[in-house]
Design an enzyme around this catalytic site. Structure first.
Site: not given
Length: 375
Positions: A119, A356
């Site tokens: 987010e 990642e």
């Protein structure tokens, strides 16, 4: 079997990706057609159980094929990696009914998936996500916004992390399956990125999205555990793709250095160019070996598999940046021109230091693991 698969991967890439490389990576063309071919040739099925239609091959083989695909297209490698994160989420966290319902279609490419955790204010710290899921009888109502979701707009299925208990931090995160046609689920505008403009990447807007309770993945509060498991394998895939990019940069550099002449002889005969090539080749070899060690650790379910995956992702990402930078240097002025692939590779390489989990986060994972091991 392994040699056959790797040969088939190269052949596939030469036929379906190489002729259209610029159109894929710059304009996002031919992506759906290539994904259809990837699935029909079984590449999406490699690491998944036969029970759900997979080929049940090793993480090592999955890693090696990801490396090859990345040599030809960072866009296709990234789409495939993000899709597999969604499929692994269902595999690691789903109940049997959920696995039987979704995995066969994901594995066969009939559904394309996305993994939505990040987010605007929650990247490296997933515990601070603000997307919320409130139970309402036999449904959950999701509200929030996800950022930088790979495959957004292309995917049919989205694994969305949301808080079901804000008071419990990371332990209050749950995973949900959101489908593209769900009411009040909106895909935001596609992001304009530093590289890989053809790679779908956008925000997800969840404005009171109402989904049945059967689409809670596993149980409430299991989202963070699912995320950790998925990201461990995702880091092996990211490292593999970074190695592929670095290999491509090395191949292009060696080829160019043999063709480019200065002072009446190819620049490959110059000691400084040879020094660059030696550095590049050594780094690529080391990154690939560490990545394969991480894949082996995952296959063997070693206790330190997460640490080695973080090491591989951290080191391979750094190598991709270093090697592509030296490739641009070998190409000289032409390396700065968009007509030459090394310019694109240099921009793309930076992505691997971020996705990642940033390289800084990988260092924290590595350091924490080592400090515990050596108590």
């Amino acid at each position: 079997m392994e040699n056959e698969v790797l040969t088939a991967t190269h052949d596939f890439c030469k036929k379906y990706i190489q002729p259209y490389e610029k159109e894929i990576d710059l304009d996002g063309e031919f992506i759906k057609e290539i994904l259809k071919e990837l699935s029909s040739h079984g590449f999406m099925a490699l690491p998944f159980p036969k029970k759900y239609g997979g080929l049940e091959q090793s993480t090592i083989l999955y890693s090696k094929t990801a490396t090859i695909i990345s040599q030809y297209s960072g866009t296709i490698a990234s789409i495939l990696g993000a899709h597999c994160l969604a499929a692994f989420s269902v595999l690691f966290g789903g109940g049997e009914e959920q696995k039987e319902k979704y995995l066969p279609d994901l594995i066969k490419g009939r559904l394309i998936g996305s993994f939505a955790l990040t987010e605007q204010n929650a990247g490296s710290d997933p515990a601070s996500i603000e997307t919320e899921a409130i139970r309402d009888g036999n449904f959950y109502i999701l509200n929030g916004t996800k950022a930088f979701t790979t495959n957004a707009g292309l995917s049919d299925l989205y694994i969305v992390m949301a808080k079901t208990d804000k008071e419990r931090g990371a332990r209050g995160i749950s995973a949900f399956i959101v489908e593209r046609e769900d009411k009040d689920f909106v895909i935001g505008r596609q992001e304009k990125k530093m590289a890989l403009p053809g790679l779908p990447n956008a925000s997800l807007l969840l404005n009171g999205v109402r989904i049945p309770k059967e689409r809670l993945l596993g149980r409430e509060g299991a989202g963070f555990i699912i995320t950790k498991k998925v990201l461990d394998i995702g880091r092996v895939a990211a490292a593999s793709a970074a190695v592929g990019l670095a290999k491509r940069a090395l191949i292009e550099s060696v080829r160019y250095s043999k063709q480019r002449e200065q002072f009446g002889k190819p620049i490959s005969s110059f000691e400084m160019i040879q020094s660059h090539v030696a550095d590049m080749g050594t780094k690529v070899e080391a990154a690939e070996l560490l990545t394969l060690k991480a894949a082996e650790a995952a296959d063997q379910k070693q206790r330190d598999a997460a640490k080695i995956a973080a090491m591989a992702k951290y080191f391979a990402a750094q190598v991709a940046v270093d090697v592509s930078r030296l490739a641009v240097q070998i190409f000289g002025g032409y390396g700065f021109i968009q007509d030459y692939v090394v310019e694109r590779l240099y921009r793309e390489a930076k992505m691997y230091e971020i996705i990642e989990g940033t390289n800084e986060i990988q260092k924290l994972i590595i350091a924490n693991a080592l400090l515990k091991e050596m108590e």
